[in-house]
Design a protein around this motif. Structure first.
Motif, PDB file in Angstrom:
ATOM      1  N   ASP C   2       0.867  -1.180   0.000  1.00 39.49           N
ATOM      2  CA  ASP C   2       0.000   0.000   0.000  1.00 39.49           C
ATOM      3  C   ASP C   2       0.901   1.227   0.000  1.00 39.49           C
ATOM      4  O   ASP C   2       0.906   2.029   0.920  1.00 39.49           O
ATOM      5  N   PRO C   3       1.707   1.359  -1.062  1.00 38.44           N
ATOM      6  CA  PRO C   3       2.728   2.399  -1.064  1.00 38.44           C
ATOM      7  C   PRO C   3       2.131   3.797  -1.218  1.00 38.44           C
ATOM      8  O   PRO C   3       1.022   3.955  -1.730  1.00 38.44           O
ATOM      9  N   LEU C   4       2.899   4.763  -0.767  1.00 36.22           N
ATOM     10  CA  LEU C   4       2.533   6.170  -0.941  1.00 36.22           C
ATOM     11  C   LEU C   4       3.316   6.714  -2.126  1.00 36.22           C
ATOM     12  O   LEU C   4       4.546   6.589  -2.179  1.00 36.22           O
ATOM     13  N   ARG C   5       2.619   7.297  -3.069  1.00 37.16           N
ATOM     14  CA  ARG C   5       3.298   7.876  -4.234  1.00 37.16           C
ATOM     15  C   ARG C   5       3.274   9.396  -4.139  1.00 37.16           C
ATOM     16  O   ARG C   5       2.217  10.007  -4.059  1.00 37.16           O
ATOM     17  N   ARG C   9       8.122   9.334  -6.853  1.00 34.40           N
ATOM     18  CA  ARG C   9       8.655   8.459  -5.809  1.00 34.40           C
ATOM     19  C   ARG C   9       7.577   7.517  -5.274  1.00 34.40           C
ATOM     20  O   ARG C   9       6.403   7.866  -5.218  1.00 34.40           O
ATOM     21  N   THR C  10       8.022   6.373  -4.836  1.00 39.40           N
ATOM     22  CA  THR C  10       7.136   5.428  -4.170  1.00 39.40           C
ATOM     23  C   THR C  10       7.734   5.124  -2.805  1.00 39.40           C
ATOM     24  O   THR C  10       8.890   4.698  -2.712  1.00 39.40           O
ATOM     25  N   LEU C  11       6.945   5.351  -1.777  1.00 40.61           N
ATOM     26  CA  LEU C  11       7.435   5.176  -0.415  1.00 40.61           C
ATOM     27  C   LEU C  11       6.682   4.036   0.261  1.00 40.61           C
ATOM     28  O   LEU C  11       5.471   3.908   0.094  1.00 40.61           O
ATOM     29  N   ASP C  12       7.430   3.261   1.048  1.00 37.46           N
ATOM     30  CA  ASP C  12       6.815   2.091   1.689  1.00 37.46           C
ATOM     31  C   ASP C  12       6.196   2.404   3.043  1.00 37.46           C
ATOM     32  O   ASP C  12       5.714   1.493   3.724  1.00 37.46           O
ATOM     33  N   SER C  13       6.238   3.629   3.442  1.00 31.69           N
ATOM     34  CA  SER C  13       5.655   3.996   4.735  1.00 31.69           C
ATOM     35  C   SER C  13       4.839   5.261   4.579  1.00 31.69           C
ATOM     36  O   SER C  13       5.171   6.133   3.770  1.00 31.69           O
ATOM     37  N   ARG C  14       3.764   5.343   5.350  1.00 26.88           N
ATOM     38  CA  ARG C  14       2.908   6.541   5.330  1.00 26.88           C
ATOM     39  C   ARG C  14       3.168   7.437   6.537  1.00 26.88           C
ATOM     40  O   ARG C  14       2.351   8.292   6.876  1.00 26.88           O
ATOM     41  N   LEU C  15       4.292   7.217   7.167  1.00 30.37           N
ATOM     42  CA  LEU C  15       4.693   8.067   8.290  1.00 30.37           C
ATOM     43  C   LEU C  15       6.002   8.765   7.929  1.00 30.37           C
ATOM     44  O   LEU C  15       7.000   8.108   7.616  1.00 30.37           O
ATOM     45  N   LEU C  16       5.988  10.082   7.967  1.00 22.89           N
ATOM     46  CA  LEU C  16       7.199  10.872   7.735  1.00 22.89           C
ATOM     47  C   LEU C  16       7.698  11.378   9.082  1.00 22.89           C
ATOM     48  O   LEU C  16       6.893  11.660   9.971  1.00 22.89           O
ATOM     49  N   LEU C  17       9.010  11.520   9.199  1.00 28.52           N
ATOM     50  CA  LEU C  17       9.558  11.947  10.485  1.00 28.52           C
ATOM     51  C   LEU C  17      10.351  13.240  10.357  1.00 28.52           C
ATOM     52  O   LEU C  17      10.921  13.536   9.306  1.00 28.52           O
ATOM     53  N   THR C  27      19.227   8.021  19.833  1.00 28.56           N
ATOM     54  CA  THR C  27      17.771   7.887  20.017  1.00 28.56           C
ATOM     55  C   THR C  27      17.055   8.143  18.699  1.00 28.56           C
ATOM     56  O   THR C  27      16.101   7.442  18.349  1.00 28.56           O
ATOM     57  N   MET C  28      17.536   9.146  17.978  1.00 34.69           N
ATOM     58  CA  MET C  28      16.914   9.437  16.693  1.00 34.69           C
ATOM     59  C   MET C  28      17.004   8.228  15.773  1.00 34.69           C
ATOM     60  O   MET C  28      16.026   7.854  15.117  1.00 34.69           O
ATOM     61  N   GLU C  29      18.149   7.610  15.736  1.00 28.66           N
ATOM     62  CA  GLU C  29      18.312   6.449  14.854  1.00 28.66           C
ATOM     63  C   GLU C  29      17.351   5.325  15.245  1.00 28.66           C
ATOM     64  O   GLU C  29      16.706   4.719  14.390  1.00 28.66           O
ATOM     65  N   GLN C  30      17.277   5.071  16.532  1.00 31.97           N
ATOM     66  CA  GLN C  30      16.363   4.013  16.980  1.00 31.97           C
ATOM     67  C   GLN C  30      14.906   4.354  16.675  1.00 31.97           C
ATOM     68  O   GLN C  30      14.116   3.492  16.274  1.00 31.97           O
ATOM     69  N   ALA C  31      14.567   5.601  16.847  1.00 30.05           N
ATOM     70  CA  ALA C  31      13.181   6.019  16.586  1.00 30.05           C
ATOM     71  C   ALA C  31      12.865   5.919  15.098  1.00 30.05           C
ATOM     72  O   ALA C  31      11.766   5.494  14.713  1.00 30.05           O
ATOM     73  N   ILE C  32      13.814   6.312  14.268  1.00 31.38           N
ATOM     74  CA  ILE C  32      13.592   6.208  12.819  1.00 31.38           C
ATOM     75  C   ILE C  32      13.359   4.759  12.431  1.00 31.38           C
ATOM     76  O   ILE C  32      12.432   4.431  11.688  1.00 31.38           O
ATOM     77  N   ARG C  33      14.162   3.880  12.984  1.00 31.67           N
ATOM     78  CA  ARG C  33      13.999   2.458  12.647  1.00 31.67           C
ATOM     79  C   ARG C  33      12.655   1.931  13.169  1.00 31.67           C
ATOM     80  O   ARG C  33      11.936   1.213  12.480  1.00 31.67           O
ATOM     81  N   ALA C  34      12.333   2.315  14.379  1.00 31.35           N
ATOM     82  CA  ALA C  34      11.075   1.838  14.969  1.00 31.35           C
ATOM     83  C   ALA C  34       9.858   2.358  14.211  1.00 31.35           C
ATOM     84  O   ALA C  34       8.825   1.697  14.128  1.00 31.35           O
ATOM     85  N   SER C  35       9.994   3.545  13.637  1.00 28.27           N
ATOM     86  CA  SER C  35       8.850   4.152  12.949  1.00 28.27           C
ATOM     87  C   SER C  35       8.577   3.527  11.596  1.00 28.27           C
ATOM     88  O   SER C  35       7.479   3.652  11.063  1.00 28.27           O
ATOM     89  N   GLY C  36       9.608   2.893  11.025  1.00 27.06           N
ATOM     90  CA  GLY C  36       9.440   2.335   9.690  1.00 27.06           C
ATOM     91  C   GLY C  36       9.405   3.378   8.592  1.00 27.06           C
ATOM     92  O   GLY C  36       9.087   3.070   7.446  1.00 27.06           O
ATOM     93  N   THR C  37       9.691   4.616   8.919  1.00 29.51           N
ATOM     94  CA  THR C  37       9.580   5.686   7.931  1.00 29.51           C
ATOM     95  C   THR C  37      10.561   5.500   6.772  1.00 29.51           C
ATOM     96  O   THR C  37      11.603   4.843   6.919  1.00 29.51           O
ATOM     97  N   ALA C  38      10.226   6.109   5.639  1.00 29.89           N
ATOM     98  CA  ALA C  38      11.092   6.081   4.466  1.00 29.89           C
ATOM     99  C   ALA C  38      11.524   7.483   4.047  1.00 29.89           C
ATOM    100  O   ALA C  38      12.281   7.639   3.102  1.00 29.89           O
TER     101      ALA C  38
END
Lengths: 255, 255, 255, 255
Positions: C2-5, C9-17, C27-38
């Motif tokens: 259910d990609p976001l276009r 671009r095609t993004l695999d996550s609908r959450l931007l950070l 902490t930022m790195e861990q949060a980015i990974r946990a969020s799944g953001t692209a």
């Protein structure tokens, strides 16, 4: 021209006042007059018997009727006893019945409240119970003979307004006795809203007594109650998702 | 005793009315009188020139000032031309500036609105722009010389009330000219709320003209505006999460 | 699945950070990974050039795409210059366009925003404008060629959620480009609501970076976005004023 | 890793499901699996005894525990009898206690509910009462020995969400047993909100069974519950009236 009938009484105002929280008796008197109220509640337990005389004097001078209440009672037994003392002390069969569940929220205890209401009605009181916004409980209070129901908008003194307008609407929809919004009102627009939801009256205490200018707030809430009452019966426009021009275009001048 | 000042004008009422939507001229006249308004807006483009006379006659009889508006304009150019025609037709330098973005929402177009406001101010108009609830745009409209700002509560005719009170508060907090809540009001409590948020006045059209009983609703909203104005200046109690008894327990009688 | 276009671009996550507000890079790195953001946004003006390297390194390691933004710009001219610097610094044509009206609200300036968007589109940028919740402005931003529109829910960092869901619905209803809810989200339920209103994605900064436990909040909001996306397409039940039993009574056993 | 404990049971999911309203048993089975639930409620009175077998078969296959309920009971006596029949029919001491006040709102009757709860606890049941959002009643239900309290968000099947979040917070603040939000949820964001307010679990029936795509909505609400649970424990940012930039300006490049 639009009196409020509670039991066999007819009141010329749809705003009830509480006496608690005023800094001075003189301010209370001015606020009562400014509010136009005809019915003022006071707590037997919270009135210092030594000062009771001067308080009563003021209310007498204002020409308002007394509505003693059982604030501070936690059980039906306690509330019934307090009501009886109040009847003697103030020579009235009117009682605003409060039976609360704890000190922190001052929320009513449904079970004790209903039990006390039943006993007091049987004993000849005209009972106005302070209740939560539960439509079923409101109905049961009416069924045991209460002369009105007084649902809260939010906790006493919180100024949070009407937290659940939907419940107030459900109560109004089914009520055969007057519905008086009691507790939670913080300002005039909320009093107006209560009336627009179909309440028959509003009771205010802290909203007026603890406002920076109690007399002015009494006038404000009085106007709010009148505004809401008029609006309720004026038939408001429906809510629409999109816009509606106030008039169709006609006679567009040539530019 | 509490007049509204817009530019060099002083108005005795904080309720402005629209003329659109009334079923009959006679009802409009009665509603205007009941509302106590001193300023009534009408759309140059939506008034049939043949009937303009009788409409103006009514407004004259009521002793209210005219506030022509540019309803139906989609561009700055169009709105400026319409304003100039209105100035000639109604012999007034007042203009309620409306530049909308589409027919479905009737929401203002920020860019065209600001451009039109700037031109009209330069041309000597006293400009009252109908704007969205954007605090930055409100500020810019003031900066180019508008005599008031008129943010919406929700879309015209929607009756959805004030969708974003926080934005209205932000606008009020920074405004150096009067803030008039325009559009969206459906009933009296919402007019009261607008004033409590700090607006200087409220404009109503459909809420009154399309109510089941327009004259009664005019009275209701008039009271609501007065209630909200009083409450704003009376200093309401703060909101609390928990309850606060109206008085401390004192003199508890012995049971 | 259910990609976001956005643009091409095609993004695999609908959450931007957003990168601002983290106490530590780790902490930022861990949060980015946990969020799944692209897609992660960072402010050219707020990144210390000396530390830019390490920040970029982290984003590289996480495999996310960079979305530079023009935070801190007050004019179109300023924003356009900043965007061009960002394009060189980060070697990307993506730009999150921010043009704000003041320091206190950080709300967008509609007029400057639109002007900047138009120039940047003409200059080949893929423009994602941070805008207020004005449906007309959103449409105009799309009309000048923006690849998405990013309306706010409430002011940046306020955590006030979506103050005016009705406006977000109006924006979604008419948008031909993705709608990304930007600013105001404080917690997971609000991210879910944004998606249920029809937004295509959500951008969070402070809600995650300033939470007590940013990594956990990143997971929370990620789940909230997924929940809201699923719910939007699952067809929720209508709202009813009264109750509806989950099943009709059938086969009532004999008591 | 984050189990829900009710009485002596440990459940791996914080989402409870109702069986009513599904168009087909097969859809119900898929939705149950998609939801991840471990506890499913069904109404003794609303299950056709002839079809009870196949329903139980499905629940068995899904590996979920049964939570019989007393839907359709109007008195304590009736509810107690129904609970006893359910205990025999389903061989469980768990009971979701419903005692309603009328057919139109399906709202609980506080007095009858408390009386029934007391009797059932005394009789060895593990009682989970469906109650209104009254903090005092919730406390009394806990005091008589209920294993959880299940306040409503709004009337059953209404999809109106959580009408009074403040009351749910008051209930949570004082509860010593799990709080399960029961009734009113219409979509995922509302389930998330319930958990953010501090509820320990959420029960959904119509929101899932009557959605256009029940299986997808089951996934949505499952994610919403997880999101809200995480967010509750992640420590959300405070709400602010004004904006807060995500980072202080630093290293502004020279333009």
């Amino acid at each position: 021209a639009d009196p409020l009938r509670i039991g066999e009484r007819t009141l010329d105002s749809r705003l009830l006042l509480g006496t608690g929280g005023f800094a001075r008796l003189q301010t209370m008197e001015q606020a009562i007059r400014a509010s136009g109220t005809a019915l003022v509640t006071l707590a037997l337990r919270r009135v210092d018997p030594d000062q009771r005389g001067s308080l009563i004097d003021v209310l007498d001078r204002c020409g308002v009727e007394l509505l003693p209440n059982t604030a501070g009672c936690f059980t039906a037994r306690d509330a019934v006893l307090t009501a009886k003392l109040a009847r003697e002390a103030f020579a009235t069969d009117l009682i605003k019945l409060e039976v609360i569940g704890d000190d922190r929220t001052l929320l009513p205890d449904a079970v004790e409240l209903l039990a006390a209401a039943e006993q007091l009605v049987a004993d000849g009181f005209v009972v106005l119970p302070y209740t939560n916004d539960d439509p079923i409980l409101a109905r049961r209070l009416e069924d045991v003979g209460c002369a009105a129901v007084m649902p809260l908008g939010s906790p006493i003194g919180s100024g949070l307004g009407i937290r659940n307008p939907h419940n107030i609407e459900l109560i109004v929809e089914r009520a055969g006795v007057p519905v008086v919004l009691d507790a939670g009102i913080g300002t005039a627009s909320e009093a107006a809203l209560a009336m627009e939801l179909g309440c028959d009256a509003v009771l205010c205490a802290s909203a007026i007594s603890r406002a920076e200018d109690p007399v002015r707030m009494a006038r404000a809430i009085r106007s709010g109650v009148e505004a809401g009452r008029l609006a309720r019966t004026a038939g408001r426009i429906p809510r629409r998702t999109h816009a509606l021009p106030s008039t169709p275009v006609a006679g567009t001048p040539d530019l």
